[in-house]
Structure formats: C-alpha cells, structure tokens
Design a protein around this motif. Sequence first.
Motif, PDB file in Angstrom:
ATOM      1  N   LEU A 216       7.927  -1.690 -13.501  1.00 41.97           N
ATOM      2  CA  LEU A 216       7.274  -2.537 -12.505  1.00 41.97           C
ATOM      3  C   LEU A 216       6.433  -3.621 -13.173  1.00 41.97           C
ATOM      4  N   ARG A 217       5.637  -3.203 -14.144  1.00 41.94           N
ATOM      5  CA  ARG A 217       4.749  -4.169 -14.817  1.00 41.94           C
ATOM      6  C   ARG A 217       5.548  -5.219 -15.589  1.00 41.94           C
ATOM      7  N   SER A 218       6.705  -4.824 -16.117  1.00 47.03           N
ATOM      8  CA  SER A 218       7.519  -5.791 -16.861  1.00 47.03           C
ATOM      9  C   SER A 218       8.065  -6.886 -15.959  1.00 47.03           C
ATOM     10  N   HIS A 219       8.069  -6.628 -14.638  1.00 51.29           N
ATOM     11  CA  HIS A 219       8.511  -7.635 -13.677  1.00 51.29           C
ATOM     12  C   HIS A 219       7.330  -8.293 -12.972  1.00 51.29           C
ATOM     13  N   GLY A 220       6.152  -8.171 -13.567  1.00 51.79           N
ATOM     14  CA  GLY A 220       4.996  -8.879 -13.054  1.00 51.79           C
ATOM     15  C   GLY A 220       4.236  -8.197 -11.953  1.00 51.79           C
ATOM     16  N   VAL A 221       4.582  -6.952 -11.638  1.00 48.09           N
ATOM     17  CA  VAL A 221       3.885  -6.232 -10.568  1.00 48.09           C
ATOM     18  C   VAL A 221       2.542  -5.722 -11.089  1.00 48.09           C
ATOM     19  N   ASP A 222       1.499  -5.960 -10.332  1.00 47.75           N
ATOM     20  CA  ASP A 222       0.160  -5.467 -10.660  1.00 47.75           C
ATOM     21  C   ASP A 222       0.020  -4.062 -10.069  1.00 47.75           C
ATOM     22  N   VAL A 223       0.237  -3.037 -10.901  1.00 51.61           N
ATOM     23  CA  VAL A 223       0.210  -1.643 -10.443  1.00 51.61           C
ATOM     24  C   VAL A 223      -1.193  -1.078 -10.633  1.00 51.61           C
ATOM     25  N   ARG A 224      -1.780  -0.599  -9.547  1.00 47.06           N
ATOM     26  CA  ARG A 224      -3.114  -0.021  -9.606  1.00 47.06           C
ATOM     27  C   ARG A 224      -3.081   1.364  -8.957  1.00 47.06           C
TER      28      ARG A 224
ATOM     29  N   VAL B  20       0.850  -1.187   0.000  1.00 46.19           N
ATOM     30  CA  VAL B  20       0.000   0.000   0.000  1.00 46.19           C
ATOM     31  C   VAL B  20       0.886   1.236   0.000  1.00 46.19           C
ATOM     32  N   GLY B  21       0.889   1.975  -1.112  1.00 52.49           N
ATOM     33  CA  GLY B  21       1.689   3.183  -1.206  1.00 52.49           C
ATOM     34  C   GLY B  21       2.833   3.042  -2.175  1.00 52.49           C
ATOM     35  N   GLY B  22       2.848   3.903  -3.195  1.00 53.98           N
ATOM     36  CA  GLY B  22       3.871   3.838  -4.233  1.00 53.98           C
ATOM     37  C   GLY B  22       4.934   4.895  -4.083  1.00 53.98           C
ATOM     38  N   GLY B  23       5.303   5.233  -2.850  1.00 55.65           N
ATOM     39  CA  GLY B  23       6.406   6.158  -2.619  1.00 55.65           C
ATOM     40  C   GLY B  23       7.739   5.425  -2.610  1.00 55.65           C
ATOM     41  N   PHE B  24       8.774   6.070  -2.077  1.00 59.23           N
ATOM     42  CA  PHE B  24      10.122   5.502  -2.117  1.00 59.23           C
ATOM     43  C   PHE B  24      10.183   4.155  -1.391  1.00 59.23           C
ATOM     44  N   ILE B  25       9.651   4.084  -0.171  1.00 63.91           N
ATOM     45  CA  ILE B  25       9.709   2.844   0.595  1.00 63.91           C
ATOM     46  C   ILE B  25       8.837   1.774  -0.055  1.00 63.91           C
ATOM     47  N   GLY B  26       7.650   2.162  -0.524  1.00 66.78           N
ATOM     48  CA  GLY B  26       6.770   1.206  -1.176  1.00 66.78           C
ATOM     49  C   GLY B  26       7.415   0.569  -2.394  1.00 66.78           C
ATOM     50  N   LEU B  27       8.092   1.384  -3.210  1.00 66.60           N
ATOM     51  CA  LEU B  27       8.746   0.851  -4.409  1.00 66.60           C
ATOM     52  C   LEU B  27       9.903  -0.072  -4.055  1.00 66.60           C
ATOM     53  N   GLU B  28      10.663   0.288  -3.041  1.00 72.64           N
ATOM     54  CA  GLU B  28      11.760  -0.588  -2.621  1.00 72.64           C
ATOM     55  C   GLU B  28      11.213  -1.906  -2.068  1.00 72.64           C
ATOM     56  N   ALA B  29      10.078  -1.830  -1.342  1.00 72.95           N
ATOM     57  CA  ALA B  29       9.452  -3.046  -0.831  1.00 72.95           C
ATOM     58  C   ALA B  29       8.992  -3.942  -1.979  1.00 72.95           C
ATOM     59  N   VAL B  30       8.368  -3.346  -3.000  1.00 73.05           N
ATOM     60  CA  VAL B  30       7.887  -4.114  -4.150  1.00 73.05           C
ATOM     61  C   VAL B  30       9.034  -4.851  -4.823  1.00 73.05           C
ATOM     62  N   GLU B  31      10.095  -4.130  -5.133  1.00 74.28           N
ATOM     63  CA  GLU B  31      11.222  -4.755  -5.830  1.00 74.28           C
ATOM     64  C   GLU B  31      11.766  -5.942  -5.045  1.00 74.28           C
ATOM     65  N   ASN B  32      11.932  -5.781  -3.753  1.00 70.34           N
ATOM     66  CA  ASN B  32      12.572  -6.828  -2.966  1.00 70.34           C
ATOM     67  C   ASN B  32      11.644  -7.999  -2.677  1.00 70.34           C
ATOM     68  N   LEU B  33      10.344  -7.751  -2.622  1.00 71.45           N
ATOM     69  CA  LEU B  33       9.402  -8.872  -2.521  1.00 71.45           C
ATOM     70  C   LEU B  33       9.396  -9.688  -3.812  1.00 71.45           C
ATOM     71  N   VAL B  34       9.451  -9.009  -4.952  1.00 73.02           N
ATOM     72  CA  VAL B  34       9.519  -9.725  -6.232  1.00 73.02           C
ATOM     73  C   VAL B  34      10.787 -10.569  -6.294  1.00 73.02           C
ATOM     74  N   ARG B  35      11.880 -10.035  -5.777  1.00 72.99           N
ATOM     75  CA  ARG B  35      13.130 -10.793  -5.765  1.00 72.99           C
ATOM     76  C   ARG B  35      12.980 -12.099  -4.978  1.00 72.99           C
ATOM     77  N   ARG B  36      12.074 -12.103  -4.012  1.00 68.44           N
ATOM     78  CA  ARG B  36      11.837 -13.292  -3.208  1.00 68.44           C
ATOM     79  C   ARG B  36      10.781 -14.213  -3.820  1.00 68.44           C
TER      80      ARG B  36
END
Length: 553
Positions: free
Chosen positions: A203-211, A158-174
Amino acid sequence: MRTVIIGGVAGGMSAATRLRRLDEQREIVVFERGPYVSYANCGLPYYVGGVISDRSALLLQTPQSLASRFRLDVRTGHEVLFIDAAARTVTVLDHASGETSTEAYDELVLAVGATAREAAGHPGIPTHTLRTVEDVDAIGALLETAEDGAGDPSALVVGGGFIGLEAVENLVRRGIHVTLIQRGPHILTPLDAEMVVQLEAELRSHGVDVRTSVTIDTVQDGVVVLDDGSVLRPDFIVDASGVVPSVDLARTAGLTLGPTGGIAVDESNRTSDQHIYAVGDGVEKVDALSGGEALVTMAGLANRHGRSVADVIAGRPERNTPALGTAIVKVFDTVAAKVGWSERQLVSARRAHRVIHTHPASHATYYPGAQSMSMKLLVDPESDAILGAQIVGGDGVDKRIDVLAVAVAGGITASGLARLELAYAPQFGSAKDPVNQLGYVADNLRTGATAAIQWHELEDAVAAGATLIDVRTAGEHAAGAIPDALNIPVDELRSRLAELPDGPLVVHCQVGQRGHTAARILAQHGFDVVNLDGGYRTWAAGAATRVRQPAGV
C-alpha cells in the motif's frame, strides 16, 4: 403455496431462483427496498476504479428478466415495514406511491443482510459506504468533482478490512491520494500481524498513507481530527469500518437473536418461527472449528444458504455445513488469503496450537516468473487437524488457499498435506508443491524429527540462556541479521561443532529449510536444539509489526 422473500442480491435471489426450479406452481414474491434486486456487489469497488468500465455489467438481473425466465414477482422500491408472524403477513411500503399493503405468506425468507457499522455522516465532508450500486454512483460523482477541481484530490478510507482495501486500491487507480486509517494495530485483522507486513508495504509503495491504531475523533467544517491529534482535510470519506446484522424486522417479529447479534437459525436456516427462514450476512453461522455461533459475511455462503433454504421449503432435506470463513483479497500486486482461525483467535480462546511458517515460490524457481509466498499453517498439536491457514504473495495464492480449504473440509490432517497428489508442471508449481511442503514441516514437528519456536518466542528463549546460531552464508548474515546471532553456515557446521557453546541452541536460516537441516545435524551430535520457524524472514516481518505477540498457551 406462497413464498415471500425479503431482500434480493445473493441470498434472496439464490433462494427465489432455486425454489422456482424445484416448484413451478408456487407463487414467489420478492420485495427489495432498493432499485436493484440482483447486482454484483463484490464488483462495485472495481467499477469505482475503472477496472470494470460498463456499469450495466454489474446488474445481473432485472425484475423483467427474472419474471420472463423464472416467473418471479419481483417488486423493487418496496420496503417491508413489519412482519406479523402470528398472522403470517408482511406490511409493505411502496416508495413510488407512498401506499402500504398487507401481503400474506406460507413461508417467509429474510435476506436483508447487514448495514454499515457507522452510518452517520461527517459534517462538511461527503461520506459513503461501498455496498450498493447507489453508493458507487455517489462516489463516482464525487470523483468527477474532485478530479475537476483545483489541487490534488484526496480521500479518507476508514477501515482496513477487505472492502476498505479494495476501495483504497481503486481510488488510487483514479489518481486519488488516499489515507487509510485502521482502529487496530494492523490492517486486515482476520490475518495475523506478521502476515500483513507485506500488504502494508504494498500500500505504501503506491502512495497510500497507512495509519494504524487510530480513529476519527472529530469532524467539523471539512476537517478531520484523528485521536492521535493529526489533522486531515479529505475531499470525501469512504466508510468501510464494518457491518452489523440487519435485525430490526426479525426483532419486531419476535424472532430469536443469537449471542453474536445475528438472527439465530437452525441447520436448515429456519428461525425460531417454523414458517420463517433467514439467510445472508445478518444470520449467524456455525463456526467449523468451535461449533459455536459466528458472523461470517461472505457472498459464497449467502448464495449457498439461499439455495439450501429453497430445497428445504420445497421438501428436500438439506443441512448447512459449518463455515470456514475462507476469504481472499488482491491489493495492487499482492494477494492475501485465509481460511479458518488466526493465531490471535486461538490464543484468545486459549486453544492449544502449533504454528508453521514457510516461504515457498509460486512455481519452480528455474522457470521464469516465480513469485515468493508467505504461508502460515495453524495445527492442533494433539489431533494434527488444520485449524487455520494464511497466505500472502502474488501468483498461486488462490490455488493454495483453496486446496487448504478443501483439506480442512475433508478432514485431511496437516501431515496429510504431504501426501496430496497435486498438478505439477514448472510454470504452475513445484514437484514438492508449497502445500506439500507445509505437510512435510507439519509431519516433522508431529513426529519429533525437529522442534521449533516462533519469532515472538525468540527473545524469551535467548533471555533464558539459549544461543542463536545463524546458519546462512556470511553474505546473507552481513546483509541483515538478528542481533547477537553467531554465524556458522550450515555447510560448515559439522567442522565447527567445537565453536558451539554449551546449553540450548536456536538455529535459523532465511526461511526455515536450512535451519531444519542444521537442527537435524546438531541433534544427532547431541545438542539441545530447536529451529526458528520461518527463519529470518518471518522474524523480520514480526519485528516490523512492533507488536509483541502472545507466546501461545
């Protein structure tokens, strides 16, 4: 003399260690309610993703190491419950023993930071922020459970700011499937809409569902219903929806809070009580452009202000410089950075501005590995001062945003960027560095050598009677063009002047450079002409946002 510091990490520990270097005899006591007093909170998302594999690497100092090197009395697990400003004491709860004590101070430093905007949990779904070591430990446990379970594990950020984006990337890595929701119309709101299109595509190219333009409506029994009616069933939620200043201690102590809700301080970080100072994310800063109050939650500022508070307490005159809000984030292979104000902020403040978009390469294009960047410069049309800048790309973004931040701090004008002498070799830059190129464009606009309009102004210009001329090659035009544009390549322009209609013209190329050349040719042949700033590439990014931008002031 006795100085008490409430809170550790960036601001508190910078104040404590600097003060010890300046004053060997002073008693310095640090109270930290959590178990860790000094850790790399900016590295936490990367520990979640496994980029940083050693948890201990995040723990920079311990009470024991700080006592040995700096003779600091650091007490973790100790929460300050109350400040009696008149008596100059604090009431402290020892979480281990459950006992409270009263501690006196000569000077007090508040470094309590900020707390998550939405701390409430969601029924049936584990929910965590990503701000502390305890947070990453909890998320790590959830990841292990999700990875060991049946099916594909998923998370909602929840939240597409700096921390949210870093969280997304690292969750995808897992290996986690991530849905990212953002309340506003685009992610990373410190940047303008057309500048984040590339980031959302990454983000979408790495499978993230951005809404975007969506929030949580209800959560019940493990089911999340968004306010657009869609339903999600994530294994867990990472709440990165933002922070608010932690001001409860300041409020009960009678300290003045500012209009932003943060603790009000003077240029030396002194609060309304002459014996109490405050630093960090919970404190108002002075905005470099407006001179007004602002909340700027950056680790660099917290460290710097912690150091300057120590100087002031030790009797060394020190004043804060206004905050520029310089920031950068890397998401997979795309980097986004900014300094100063966005166009949206300038429009909202009804402040006159000029906008410049360029799309240079990170280094000389004939040298292998050059990557494209999208740069945006915001300029005061009267003074030529730099009001803000944004860059999205890959290699070289960090270097250029830092140059621009130094230029703003040093009072270098937008046109003055053209005269900067920057390091050049083919693998690092170009003889005309991207920063220099911004300066050339700014100088052309300042001197009237060319005129430009923005991508969001084009529709109105055409409606008012302007003709759009695409000066790219026929092949480029065929591959994708702005509707109703007349294609006359710049190299054929002089021989085809008779084909141009009467009335105002708007020329454009792919990124703006050939458009500028075309505009100069046509202007010297008597045509009323402007160049489309940033060319087709900027227009296409803006059109992709589907958000009509204000036309300026």
